[in-house]
Every structure is written in structure tokens, then in C-alpha cells.
Enzyme design. Structure first.
Site, mmCIF file in Angstrom:
data_model
loop_
_atom_site.group_PDB
_atom_site.id
_atom_site.type_symbol
_atom_site.label_atom_id
_atom_site.label_comp_id
_atom_site.label_asym_id
_atom_site.label_seq_id
_atom_site.Cartn_x
_atom_site.Cartn_y
_atom_site.Cartn_z
ATOM 1 N N ARG A 51 -7.144 -7.160 9.671
ATOM 2 C CA ARG A 51 -6.484 -7.941 10.706
ATOM 3 C C ARG A 51 -7.154 -7.925 12.026
ATOM 4 N NH1 ARG A 51 -0.580 -4.745 9.377
ATOM 5 N NH2 ARG A 51 -0.174 -6.338 7.710
ATOM 6 N N ARG A 95 2.288 -9.711 8.699
ATOM 7 C CA ARG A 95 2.447 -9.298 9.930
ATOM 8 C C ARG A 95 1.579 -10.393 10.932
ATOM 9 N NH1 ARG A 95 5.707 -5.122 10.139
ATOM 10 N NH2 ARG A 95 5.124 -3.514 8.468
ATOM 11 N N GLY A 146 0.848 -1.273 0.087
ATOM 12 C CA GLY A 146 0.109 -0.028 -0.161
ATOM 13 C C GLY A 146 0.978 1.274 -0.105
ATOM 14 N N ASP A 179 0.541 -0.818 12.829
ATOM 15 C CA ASP A 179 1.165 -2.090 12.183
ATOM 16 C C ASP A 179 1.788 -3.090 13.539
ATOM 17 O OD1 ASP A 179 0.889 -1.009 9.838
ATOM 18 O OD2 ASP A 179 2.842 -0.450 9.649
ATOM 19 N N GLN A 218 0.490 7.618 4.513
ATOM 20 C CA GLN A 218 0.544 7.353 3.251
ATOM 21 C C GLN A 218 -0.235 8.526 2.446
ATOM 22 O OE1 GLN A 218 -1.062 3.345 2.670
ATOM 23 N NE2 GLN A 218 0.654 2.487 3.565
ATOM 24 N N SER A 277 -3.620 9.196 8.269
ATOM 25 C CA SER A 277 -2.633 8.133 7.291
ATOM 26 C C SER A 277 -1.480 8.792 6.677
ATOM 27 C CB SER A 277 -3.480 7.589 6.132
ATOM 28 O OG SER A 277 -2.674 7.163 5.270
ATOM 29 N N ARG A 316 -7.865 -3.030 -1.873
ATOM 30 C CA ARG A 316 -7.592 -2.057 -0.713
ATOM 31 C C ARG A 316 -7.930 -0.690 -1.216
ATOM 32 N NH1 ARG A 316 -1.981 -2.844 2.299
ATOM 33 N NH2 ARG A 316 -2.667 -1.153 3.549
HETATM 34 C C1 S3P Z 1 2.738 3.533 6.369
HETATM 35 C C2 S3P Z 1 1.763 4.069 6.912
HETATM 36 C C3 S3P Z 1 0.846 3.296 7.641
HETATM 37 C C4 S3P Z 1 1.160 1.681 7.865
HETATM 38 C C5 S3P Z 1 2.031 1.368 6.724
HETATM 39 C C6 S3P Z 1 3.004 2.078 6.325
HETATM 40 C C7 S3P Z 1 3.942 4.447 5.739
HETATM 41 O O1 S3P Z 1 -0.222 3.302 6.943
HETATM 42 O O2 S3P Z 1 0.232 0.963 8.426
HETATM 43 O O3 S3P Z 1 2.395 -0.080 6.961
HETATM 44 O O4 S3P Z 1 5.000 4.049 5.512
HETATM 45 O O5 S3P Z 1 3.625 5.755 5.439
HETATM 46 P P1 S3P Z 1 -1.350 4.381 6.895
HETATM 47 O O6 S3P Z 1 -0.831 5.491 6.205
HETATM 48 O O7 S3P Z 1 -2.218 3.953 5.633
HETATM 49 O O8 S3P Z 1 -1.964 4.292 8.099
#
Ligand code: S3P
Length: 452
Positions: A353, A395, A100, A322, A176, A174, A128
Site C-alpha cells: 500500500r 482500500r 489475512g 487500514d 491478527q 499485530s 502474504r
Molecule cells: C485486523 C488487524 C490488522 C488490520 C486488518 C484486520 C484484525 O492487521 O490491518 O485489516 O481484524 O485483527 P494486523 O493485525 O496484521 O496488523
């Protein structure tokens, strides 16, 4: 099919490293690839997820010279020749595998290019939600088609175009989404701002700053002015605290154990898992040794003891999202109740999860109540061995390998090849833990030089 066979151990007394941080390795591949000049990235995580991101950058013309590799997995140290923000058009769709982070951050990066490209992933990633990044990117003027069978899902066809800066209030906490918006903002004229509803991991901000890009942070509003060019530098990726968490729980829940994990990332937006395990009764010492690359890095020592249940705070959830599968294992081994709420995000990770943890814990004799946004675990009753499924989620595979270290009988975790998406070397370290080894080399994750 790959599997782990695990039985109970009596103690854990060891000192070992964990491989490089996954979040930072993705970002290092992207930011060094955009930079002006040649960066040396060390302790890169040679996991499938990060190698896919590196491959995507290479497909856009970024040259990579490998200096060291973890045999059987991939590069750990390399020189990355940045393209000074001028990426070349890839000639084929880009595979993001299971990641993701890879797909969402790359979508941000590609939305403002002068070429089209396509991002695809495996079955899990293709289910997703991508609307969370296509929404803000489309507000910036991006044109992205979600081609998946499920609405709003990958493959993503990105029609590169000139973007407009925005101020975007994230509906979910988030990193991300925040990072996708900031990376897109690098290719706009003007200031792009992402406002997060709660603290999330701040590796993008820190890494951009360490590559000389100015970021403004006002409360929860993070702003970037477009047109800045990252300056190449050397960056050492710290060990991944999310990988360390599996061993933290194993040592914490075994009275008499002592475990030291060296050179691990101690960024406060990632260490809530340590706070929780301390609250449950383990003794944890953290020693920050440097912050040279903009990220605190140091050693942690864990002394095991009897654990007691706890509640996770709402504000902690994005920080330890995580680690919840392995925190659930600690909870099952602790006396009393542990309550995990406000964690609905778990349902859209590599697997749902909440369901995968609840089903597997129940199969091992754990007492768990499932909620839409979490679970309540009543710990203390002994776990027994079972045959459990990872459902292809790294995980889940590793969390239940840890559970097996405390269960009566032989636990089989099925479908474990997925651990290579985040933790190459986990199987080797698990074997050393099961053998009760005190030989450092048995836990080592060697990086060997590669001849040019
Ligand atoms: C991550 C942000 C998290 C995390 C993922 C890695 C990242 O996700 O769960 O394993 O590297 O920015 P979200 O930002 O969607 O919560």
C-alpha cells in the site's frame, strides 16, 4: 472489468450507516461457532472475507440459520449454533479468499484440533507472510506446512495436535498474531500469554469476555486460560469505522459539508483516524450511545473545513493502519506536509500500500515522496483526474474513488469488484454521493428478512 467513474462534488450533506465491522464479524463467526448454545449475531458484514470465515466454521459443523440478508451480498443477521468447542473435521480445503484476518485467526483456531485441515487464499493472500503466526503456533507444538510457492506463505496445511501454552512476545504490533495465539490458547491446558509491543485492536479480548471467557490484561500482556467454553449470547456488530473513514475524509475535506454516520464502532483502538482528521482541521463530534456488547458504538458528525497537514504518531500507526490510504488522500487535499513513517506493515497488506498509494497519487498530480516505511505528502496542489488501478485492493479502490470526488475531470478507478471483500454497498453510496442525494433511502443498505 469493474470500475468506478468519479467526478468532483461541491458538497456532502447526508446521514447514513456503514456496514458491519469486518474485524468483529470474523471474530463473531468464530467465537459464536465455538460457544455453548445458540447466539444471534446481527449486522454481520456480508462481505466476501467474512462469508469465507463463516463458511469455514460451517465446514466444521457449525449450523447457521439466516434471519436477514443484504440482497445480492449475503446474511446480515443469523443464529449461530455453537459446537461447545468441539469442531468437526472439514472434508475439503477451506477458502479464506483475500483475507489475512480470516486465515491467520483460523490457523490459530485449527492448530490445536484433533484433525488436519488446509487453508488457502487468492493470489494476494498467497503472497502474504504467514511465518508471523506459524512461528508462535509452532512454539506451542503446532505442525503447519506452508505449501505456497513463496516461502512462509499459504496454502497452510495444519496438522492438528495437542498444544502447549506459551508466553509469546510479538515481534510486530499485530492484532491478527495476538488473536491467533489467544485462540490457540483456548485449546491448551494452562495459561497462554501474548505480549504486544504496542496497542493493537482488542476485539478478540472484548468479544471473548462478552461471551463469558475470562481474559487477564496486565499492561501489554494478554492471557487466557485454556479449557474455557464461550457462552452463547446475542451480539450486534457495530458499523465499521474503517469503512466510515472513506466518507469521513470526503466530508472533512469539503468546506461546508456535514455528514453523520450512525451506529459505528468507536472502540479507542480503532479511532485514531478520527484524531488525525481532527488534527488536520475538521470538526468531528463522537457520541457513544451504548457499549452493551462490550464494544462502544455511537454516531459521528463531521463538519468539513480547510485541512492542514500533520504527522502521524508512531503509537497511532497500528490503530489506523487500514485507514492510511484514505488519510493519504486527505493529506493531498490539505495545505502543507503530512508525514507518515513507521508504517512498513503497509507493504504486506492486500497490496504494497505504500507503492500503490504513491503511484496513484502521483498519477493524479499529488506530490509524494516514498520511503521504505511510509511517505511524505505535500498537499494543496489541485488533483486532476486519471485512470488508476486498484491492483485488486479494496482500500486502494475506495480511497481513490474518494480522491476522484476532489479531482478536475473524470477519474476512473479500475478493478473495483474487490470492494466487496470489505464494503458491500460502497458503490451504491458512492452513486448517491455523486448525485448529491439528500434522500436517506439512497444511502441505505437494506437488510431483508429471509424465510426459513
Ligand atoms: C485486523 C488487524 C490488522 C488490520 C486488518 C484486520 C484484525 O492487521 O490491518 O485489516 O481484524 O485483527 P494486523 O493485525 O496484521 O496488523
Amino acid at each position: 472489468m469493474s470500475e468506478f467513474r468519479v467526478r468532483s462534488i461541491r458538497t456532502l450533506d447526508a446521514e447514513f450507516p456503514v456496514p458491519g465491522d469486518k474485524s468483529m464479524s470474523h471474530r463473531a463467526a468464530m467465537i459464536a461457532g465455538l460457544a455453548d448454545g445458540v447466539s444471534t449475531v446481527r449486522n454481520f458484514l456480508p462481505s466476501e472475507d467474512c462469508l469465507n470465515t463463516l463458511g469455514a466454521m460451517q465446514a466444521c459443523g457449525v449450523k447457521v440459520e439466516v434471519l436477514e440478508e443484504m440482497p445480492g451480498f449475503g446474511p446480515t443477521s443469523m443464529r449461530i449454533h455453537g459446537r461447545k468447542m468441539q469442531l468437526a473435521a472439514p472434508t475439503a480445503p477451506l477458502d479464506c479468499g483475500n483475507s489475512g484476518t480470516g486465515m491467520r485467526l483460523l490457523a490459530g483456531l485449527f492448530a490445536g484440533q484433533s484433525f488436519d485441515c488446509e487453508l488457502f487464499g487468492d493470489e494476494s493472500l498467497s503472497g502474504r507472510p504467514m511465518g508471523r503466526i506459524t512461528d508462535p503456533l509452532e512454539l506451542m507444538g503446532a505442525k503447519i506446512d506452508c505449501l505456497g510457492a513463496k516461502p512462509g506463505c499459504a496454502p497452510l496445511k495444519i496438522h492438528g495436535t495437542k498444544l502447549q501454552p506459551i508466553r509469546y512476545e510479538l515481534p510486530v504490533a499485530s492484532a491478527q498474531v495476538k488473536s491467533a495465539v489467544l485462540l490457540a490458547g483456548m485449546f491448551c491446558e494452562g495459561v497462554t500469554t501474548a505480549v504486544q509491543p504496542a496497542d493493537t485492536r482488542d476485539h478478540t479480548e472484548r468479544m471473548l469476555e462478552s461471551f463469558g471467557v475470562k481474559i487477564r490484561i496486565e499492561g501489554q500482556a494478554i492471557s487466557i486460560e485454556g479449557g474455557q467454553i464461550p457462552q452463547a449470547r446475542d451480539f450486534r456488530v457495530p458499523g465499521d469505522i474503517s469503512s466510515a473513514a472513506f466518507w469521513v475524509v470526503a466530508a472533512a475535506a469539503l468546506p461546508g459539508s456535514r455528514l453523520v454516520i450512525k451506529n459505528v464502532g468507536l472502540n479507542p483502538t480503532r479511532t485514531a483516524v478520527l484524531d488525525v482528521i481532527e488534527r488536520m482541521g475538521a470538526k468531528i463530534t463522537r457520541t457513544v450511545l451504548s457499549s452493551d456488547d462490550g464494544e462502544p458504538i455511537g454516531d459521528i458528525e463531521i463538519l468539513g473545513g480547510p485541512l492542514k497537514g500533520t504527522g502521524l504518531l508512531k503509537a497511532e500507526i497500528p490503530n489506523l493502519i487500514d485507514e492510511i490510504p484514505v488519510i493519504a488522500i486527505a493529506a493531498a487535499l490539505a495545505e502543507g506536509k503530512t508525514v507518515i513513517r513507521n508504517a512498513k506493515e503497509l507493504r504486506v497488506k492486500e497490496t504494497d500500500r505504500i507503492t500503490t498509494v504513491v503511484d496513484n497519487l502521483r498519477a493524479m498530480g499529488g506530490q509524494v515522496e516514498e520511503f521504505e516505511d511510509g511517505m511524505e505528502i505535500t498537499g494543496g496542489s489541485p488533483l486532476h483526474a486519471a485512470s488508476v488501478e486498484s491492483h485488486g485492493d479494496h482500500r486502494i479502490a475506495m480511497a481513490f474513488a474518494i480522491a476522484g470526488l476532489f479531482a478536475e475531470g473524470e477519474t476512473v478507478v479500475r478493478n473495483t469488484a474487490c470492494v466487496n471483500t470489505s464494503y458491500p454497498g460502497f458503490a451504491k453510496q458512492l452513486a448517491a454521493v455523486l448525485a448529491g442525494s439528500k434522500v436517506a433511502a439512497d444511502y441505505d443498505l437494506p437488510a431483508v428478512p429471509v424465510q426459513p
